[in-house]
Every structure is written in structure tokens, then in C-alpha cells.
Design a protein around this motif. Structure first.
Motif, PDB file in Angstrom:
ATOM      1  N   TYR A 180       0.855  -1.184   0.014  1.00  0.00           N
ATOM      2  CA  TYR A 180       0.037  -0.066  -0.050  1.00  0.00           C
ATOM      3  C   TYR A 180       0.887   1.125   0.116  1.00  0.00           C
ATOM      4  O   TYR A 180       2.324   1.140   0.366  1.00  0.00           O
ATOM      5  N   VAL A 181       0.284   2.546  -0.312  1.00  0.00           N
ATOM      6  CA  VAL A 181       1.286   3.593  -0.410  1.00  0.00           C
ATOM      7  C   VAL A 181       0.418   4.751   0.432  1.00  0.00           C
ATOM      8  O   VAL A 181      -0.705   4.901   0.733  1.00  0.00           O
ATOM      9  N   VAL A 182       1.415   5.485   1.261  1.00  0.00           N
ATOM     10  CA  VAL A 182       1.371   6.395   2.064  1.00  0.00           C
ATOM     11  C   VAL A 182       1.733   7.647   1.290  1.00  0.00           C
ATOM     12  O   VAL A 182       2.886   8.067   0.983  1.00  0.00           O
ATOM     13  N   PRO A 183       1.001   8.579   0.693  1.00  0.00           N
ATOM     14  CA  PRO A 183       1.225   9.615   0.021  1.00  0.00           C
ATOM     15  C   PRO A 183       1.954  10.718   0.663  1.00  0.00           C
ATOM     16  O   PRO A 183       1.885  11.038   1.754  1.00  0.00           O
ATOM     17  N   ALA A 184       2.900  11.399   0.035  1.00  0.00           N
ATOM     18  CA  ALA A 184       3.747  12.498   0.395  1.00  0.00           C
ATOM     19  C   ALA A 184       2.575  13.550   0.934  1.00  0.00           C
ATOM     20  O   ALA A 184       1.525  13.846   0.192  1.00  0.00           O
ATOM     21  N   VAL A 185       2.959  14.359   1.799  1.00  0.00           N
ATOM     22  CA  VAL A 185       2.191  15.313   2.240  1.00  0.00           C
ATOM     23  C   VAL A 185       2.896  16.747   1.564  1.00  0.00           C
ATOM     24  O   VAL A 185       3.973  17.142   1.655  1.00  0.00           O
ATOM     25  N   GLY A 186       1.854  17.389   0.726  1.00  0.00           N
ATOM     26  CA  GLY A 186       2.311  18.587   0.157  1.00  0.00           C
ATOM     27  C   GLY A 186       3.199  17.839  -1.280  1.00  0.00           C
ATOM     28  O   GLY A 186       2.883  16.909  -1.929  1.00  0.00           O
ATOM     29  N   GLU A 187       4.290  18.724  -1.843  1.00  0.00           N
ATOM     30  CA  GLU A 187       4.909  18.320  -2.936  1.00  0.00           C
ATOM     31  C   GLU A 187       5.746  17.128  -2.681  1.00  0.00           C
ATOM     32  O   GLU A 187       6.408  17.022  -1.753  1.00  0.00           O
ATOM     33  N   LYS A 188       5.725  16.217  -3.690  1.00  0.00           N
ATOM     34  CA  LYS A 188       6.238  14.949  -3.533  1.00  0.00           C
ATOM     35  C   LYS A 188       7.800  15.165  -3.919  1.00  0.00           C
ATOM     36  O   LYS A 188       7.995  15.691  -5.222  1.00  0.00           O
ATOM     37  N   ARG A 189       8.804  14.683  -2.868  1.00  0.00           N
ATOM     38  CA  ARG A 189      10.166  15.043  -3.477  1.00  0.00           C
ATOM     39  C   ARG A 189      10.762  13.721  -3.862  1.00  0.00           C
ATOM     40  O   ARG A 189      11.775  13.734  -4.346  1.00  0.00           O
ATOM     41  N   PHE A 190      10.406  12.706  -2.956  1.00  0.00           N
ATOM     42  CA  PHE A 190      11.400  11.151  -2.997  1.00  0.00           C
ATOM     43  C   PHE A 190      10.022  10.229  -2.860  1.00  0.00           C
ATOM     44  O   PHE A 190       8.937  10.334  -2.549  1.00  0.00           O
ATOM     45  N   MET A 202       2.896   5.529  12.366  1.00  0.00           N
ATOM     46  CA  MET A 202       3.541   7.002  12.319  1.00  0.00           C
ATOM     47  C   MET A 202       4.613   6.887  11.593  1.00  0.00           C
ATOM     48  O   MET A 202       4.990   8.095  11.265  1.00  0.00           O
ATOM     49  N   THR A 203       5.432   5.873  11.501  1.00  0.00           N
ATOM     50  CA  THR A 203       6.764   5.883  10.547  1.00  0.00           C
ATOM     51  C   THR A 203       6.716   6.245   9.249  1.00  0.00           C
ATOM     52  O   THR A 203       7.303   7.242   8.799  1.00  0.00           O
ATOM     53  N   PRO A 204       5.763   5.841   8.443  1.00  0.00           N
ATOM     54  CA  PRO A 204       5.672   6.485   7.028  1.00  0.00           C
ATOM     55  C   PRO A 204       5.004   7.877   6.989  1.00  0.00           C
ATOM     56  O   PRO A 204       5.132   8.443   6.178  1.00  0.00           O
ATOM     57  N   GLN A 205       4.343   8.159   8.098  1.00  0.00           N
ATOM     58  CA  GLN A 205       3.614   9.304   8.354  1.00  0.00           C
ATOM     59  C   GLN A 205       4.770  10.480   8.396  1.00  0.00           C
ATOM     60  O   GLN A 205       4.815  11.751   7.851  1.00  0.00           O
ATOM     61  N   ARG A 206       5.829   9.984   9.260  1.00  0.00           N
ATOM     62  CA  ARG A 206       6.889  10.941   9.448  1.00  0.00           C
ATOM     63  C   ARG A 206       7.819  11.216   8.095  1.00  0.00           C
ATOM     64  O   ARG A 206       8.470  12.159   7.848  1.00  0.00           O
ATOM     65  N   MET A 207       7.871  10.126   7.237  1.00  0.00           N
ATOM     66  CA  MET A 207       8.410  10.284   5.972  1.00  0.00           C
ATOM     67  C   MET A 207       7.451  11.069   5.230  1.00  0.00           C
ATOM     68  O   MET A 207       7.853  12.123   4.544  1.00  0.00           O
ATOM     69  N   ILE A 212       7.843  12.562   1.303  1.00  0.00           N
ATOM     70  CA  ILE A 212       8.157  11.478   0.613  1.00  0.00           C
ATOM     71  C   ILE A 212       7.037  10.578   0.514  1.00  0.00           C
ATOM     72  O   ILE A 212       6.152  10.353   1.311  1.00  0.00           O
ATOM     73  N   GLU A 213       6.579   9.825  -0.769  1.00  0.00           N
ATOM     74  CA  GLU A 213       5.939   8.837  -0.937  1.00  0.00           C
ATOM     75  C   GLU A 213       6.483   7.510  -0.496  1.00  0.00           C
ATOM     76  O   GLU A 213       7.159   7.149  -1.183  1.00  0.00           O
ATOM     77  N   VAL A 214       5.508   6.921   0.446  1.00  0.00           N
ATOM     78  CA  VAL A 214       6.021   5.528   1.136  1.00  0.00           C
ATOM     79  C   VAL A 214       5.220   4.338   0.528  1.00  0.00           C
ATOM     80  O   VAL A 214       4.071   4.453   0.629  1.00  0.00           O
ATOM     81  N   HIS A 215       5.959   3.543  -0.220  1.00  0.00           N
ATOM     82  CA  HIS A 215       5.477   2.501  -0.703  1.00  0.00           C
ATOM     83  C   HIS A 215       5.710   1.206   0.317  1.00  0.00           C
ATOM     84  O   HIS A 215       6.952   0.801   0.483  1.00  0.00           O
ATOM     85  N   VAL A 216       4.533   0.865   1.310  1.00  0.00           N
ATOM     86  CA  VAL A 216       4.878  -0.179   2.198  1.00  0.00           C
ATOM     87  C   VAL A 216       4.720  -1.574   1.752  1.00  0.00           C
ATOM     88  O   VAL A 216       3.740  -1.761   1.009  1.00  0.00           O
ATOM     89  N   LEU A 217       5.911  -2.255   1.656  1.00  0.00           N
ATOM     90  CA  LEU A 217       5.898  -3.641   1.228  1.00  0.00           C
ATOM     91  C   LEU A 217       5.820  -4.819   2.015  1.00  0.00           C
ATOM     92  O   LEU A 217       6.419  -4.798   3.194  1.00  0.00           O
ATOM     93  N   PRO A 218       5.361  -5.915   1.712  1.00  0.00           N
ATOM     94  CA  PRO A 218       5.155  -7.263   2.462  1.00  0.00           C
ATOM     95  C   PRO A 218       6.549  -7.692   2.852  1.00  0.00           C
ATOM     96  O   PRO A 218       7.628  -7.506   2.055  1.00  0.00           O
ATOM     97  N   PRO A 219       6.867  -8.393   3.851  1.00  0.00           N
ATOM     98  CA  PRO A 219       8.393  -8.703   4.295  1.00  0.00           C
ATOM     99  C   PRO A 219       8.707  -9.784   3.408  1.00  0.00           C
ATOM    100  O   PRO A 219      10.207 -10.193   3.314  1.00  0.00           O
ATOM    101  N   SER A 220       7.940 -10.765   2.457  1.00  0.00           N
ATOM    102  CA  SER A 220       8.249 -11.614   1.476  1.00  0.00           C
ATOM    103  C   SER A 220       8.598 -10.770   0.255  1.00  0.00           C
ATOM    104  O   SER A 220       8.842 -11.598  -0.981  1.00  0.00           O
TER     105      SER A 220
END
Length: 383
Positions: A180-190, A202-207, A212-220
Motif C-alpha cells: 500500500y502507499v502512504v502519499p507525500a504531504v504537499g509536494e512529492k520529493r522522493f 507513524m513511521t511512514p507518516q513521518r516520512m 516522501i511517497e512511501v510504498h509499504v511492502l510485505p516482508p516477503s
């Protein structure tokens, strides 16, 4: 009387007993669900943030003893959980709040524990229990209440038959099954590919707060899965279990190191980096848990008060730079209580990790700069 009220009244009347694997026991009252549960007995020194503690996936299969004597004052709300459910296998408090008092509260902690089937115990001397665990070390434990209470010899046998934390491979039990994706807040930089080993919300939220647009991926996930999102950086999260069992995450991190992509790991991710670099890991006597642990950033000399939840640590030398297959590495952070390794960094490529929780949910914000350090690595790589 409603069903929930009847359940709480029944629980308050139910006797409960906590039995440690070394035979010591404590008697009290049921708190939360009535029944039996097993796990590793650990203590948390945080005076606040119990809701974030309960929902931290790193506490999976652990029975958490709260050293603060009064728990439940602020009740439970629907904004502060760090994941989709409570993960602790049991909960131990001394004096539970009779009535929650906070404008955000929507139900009591007792009700929430009961609704999620978490067996707990209250009314015991948690100071004595904590001192016992400090002296003897974290160990297996069982909590029994209601009809589950029997003679202590029978209960002790059940505790000794329960699984140990050493050798436990638990990441797959708590992490996401689908990306799943946690979108960047404001302008996407990374863009960052985050490997979920038990990530807190809270971890992807801090990024995201840093563009930062965060793509959270399974451990596999495979290395191809990671690079399919075209990441500017790769992140390895916290999580439960013994890092000695994490063969796939270690191999995945080594593949990232081969590509020299900016890399950041926290907690379990720090242990994975340690193993990927060739260091060993070991089980601490009773671990670090709470939101008041002093750590020194050896690269700046700054001392931080930090949030911790770990029972294993990296075995790396504090007094020298080490040669690894991926260049020189050094211990970047150290715990001032016991000199346990709290961070690693590579000197010849953009990779670092810390053993604690810079997202600070709950906890102080002293370590928030680490997310900025990760951003700086990605900026440098892009330049």
C-alpha cells in the motif's frame, strides 16, 4: 446492565494469577478479557503512551508489565493506534483507572482489552515483578483468570510448554500481506520502498511529512518488488522476533546494499543491517522498553531521550571501524545505560540504522532528525 457492563463486572470479580517460568507467581484481579494467555514477560518504563505500546507490532507474543502504577487514565481513542489491532499477548498493571478522563476518550482501556480478547491482570505489585525480571531476565509467563485458574503446578507446566522468544520468526504474522502507499504531504520529493517487518503507522507518516511517497511492502517482497517502485531510498522497519531467524530480510538488505541505494533501518531493521554486514546478534537480559532511554549519537556527541522496544541487539565493536563486504562500518549510536549498540552506519555508501524508534509514537521527539538524515542521503545520491 449491558453485555459489556456485565462483562466488565464479571472481570473485576474474577481472580487472576500470573505465573513465571521460574515458579514465582503473583495473584490479582482480571483486567481485560478473562481466560489464559502466554508470552515473554517484559517491562515498559513509559509513563504515558500505553495505547501506542499496545498496538506496536514489535510487542507480538509478549506480556507487557507497566512500571507506571496507574494505567488507563486517558481511556482509548480511535486516533492513536499504531496498527490495526492490539498485539501484546497479555497486559499487567497495578492500579487501573476506574473512570477514564480525557476529551478524546471513547471507551475505557478495560473495555478495549476485553473487546480484543487480551487477557490481563491488575492489582499486583508491578514494582516487585519488574525487579524480579531485572534480576532474573525476561522469561516466559502465563496469565490465568476466571475458570482458567487452577493449582499453580498445573499452570507452571503450561507456561514451561509455551514457546520461547529466542528462535521465534514472527514478522510474517504481523506485517501487511499486500503493498500500500502512504502519499507525500504537499509536494512529492522522493519515493521510498519500506519493507514492513512490523511497521508502526507513524513511521511512514513521518516520512510523508518530509515529502516522501512511501510504498509499504510485505516482508516477503523480492528485490525486484522493491525496485519496481523506482525508489530513491529503501527503509526496513521495526518488528518482533529473533533477528537470527530473518534470513530473507537479511538477503534482501544485502541486495539493496549491492546497489548502493540510500538505506535506513530502525529497531529490527538495525539488527537486519547488523547481520547483513556480518555482525552477530544476541538476546538482551531484559531488553529496553519505554520512552525514556538515553542514547548518544556518536557522530555529533548529542544525547537523546528515545523510545525503545527491543530484546535483541547487534554485537558490533564500539572501539573501532569494521571492514565489511560493503565497505567500512561503525557504531553510530550507543545506549548510555549499558553500552548496547543503538545504531550503525556505513562510511563508504549511504546506509545507516538505529535500534530505537525515531517516529516517537509515543515518546520524545529528540530523534526526529534521523528522518532528515535519510532525506539528506537521498538528496546526495540524486545530486
Amino acid at each position: 446492565m449491558t453485555t459489556s457492563t456485565r462483562g466488565i463486572a464479571q472481570q473485576k470479580a474474577s481472580p487472576a494469577v500470573l505465573v513465571l517460568e521460574d515458579g514465582r507467581s503473583f495473584r490479582g484481579r482480571a483486567y481485560g478479557a478473562v481466560g489464559e494467555t502466554f508470552g515473554e514477560a517484559v517491562f515498559s518504563t513509559g509513563m504515558t503512551g500505553y495505547q501506542e505500546t499496545l498496538t506496536d507490532p514489535s510487542y507480538h507474543r509478549q506480556v507487557v508489565v507497566m512500571t507506571a502504577p496507574h494505567i488507563g487514565n486517558t481511556g482509548v481513542n480511535d486516533e492513536d493506534p499504531e496498527s490495526r489491532r492490539i498485539w501484546v499477548s497479555g497486559y499487567v498493571v497495578r492500579d487501573p483507572a476506574r473512570v477514564p478522563s480525557n476529551w478524546r476518550s471513547v471507551r475505557s482501556l478495560d473495555e478495549e482489552l476485553a473487546a480484543q480478547g487480551v487477557v490481563g491482570i491488575s492489582g499486583i505489585d508491578t514494582r516487585a515483578l519488574t525487579r524480579h525480571l531485572r534480576e532474573r531476565g525476561a522469561m516466559r509467563v502465563g496469565i490465568f483468570s476466571g475458570e482458567a485458574v487452577a493449582d499453580e503446578a498445573t499452570l507452571l507446566a503450561k507456561v514451561k510448554n509455551s514457546p520461547e522468544m529466542k528462535g521465534a520468526d514472527l514478522c510474517g504474522e504481523v506485517a501487511t500481506d499486500e503493498a500500500y502507499v502512504v502519499p507525500a504531504v504537499g509536494e512529492k520529493r522522493f519515493t521510498v520502498a519500506a519493507v514492513d517487518l512490523g511497521i508502526k503507522g507513524m513511521t511512514p507518516q513521518r516520512m510523508a511529512e518530509r515529502g516522501i511517497e512511501v510504498h509499504v511492502l510485505p516482508p516477503s517482497s523480492t528485490v525486484e518488488d522493491l525496485y519496481a517502485v523506482n525508489p530513491d531510498g529503501v527503509f526496513f522497519s521495526n518488528g518482533p522476533g529473533d533477528p537470527a531467524t530473518a534470513e530473507h530480510p537479511v538477503a534482501l538488505m544485502q541486495a539493496v546494499l549491492e546497489r548502493k541505494t540510500p538505506l535506513f533501518g530502525i529497531c529490527f531493521g538495525n539488527q537486519i543491517l547488523g547481520r547483513a554486514l556480518g555482525f552477530g546478534t544476541f538476546k538482551l537480559k531484559y531488553g529496553h522498553r519505554g520512552i525514556n532511554q538515553p542514547v548518544q549519537d556518536r557522530t555529533t556527541g548529542k544525547v537523546e531521550v528515545t523510545a525503545h522496544n527491543h530484546g535483541f541487539a547487534v554485537d558490533a565493536p564500539l572501539d573501532r571501524v569494521s571492514e565489511t563486504p560493503y565497505g567500512r562500518a561503525e557504531v553510530s549510536h550507543v545506549c548510555l545505560n549499558d553500552d548496547v549498540v543503538e545504531g550503525l552506519q556505513l562510511l563508504d555508501q549511504p546506509a545507516f540504522s538505529v535500534q530505537y524508534h525515531p517516529e516517537a509514537a509515543a515518546g520524545p521527539h529528540d530523534a526526529a532528525y534521523l528522518f532528515d538524515r535519510f532525506v539528506s542521503l537521498m538528496e546526495g545520491q540524486r545530486a
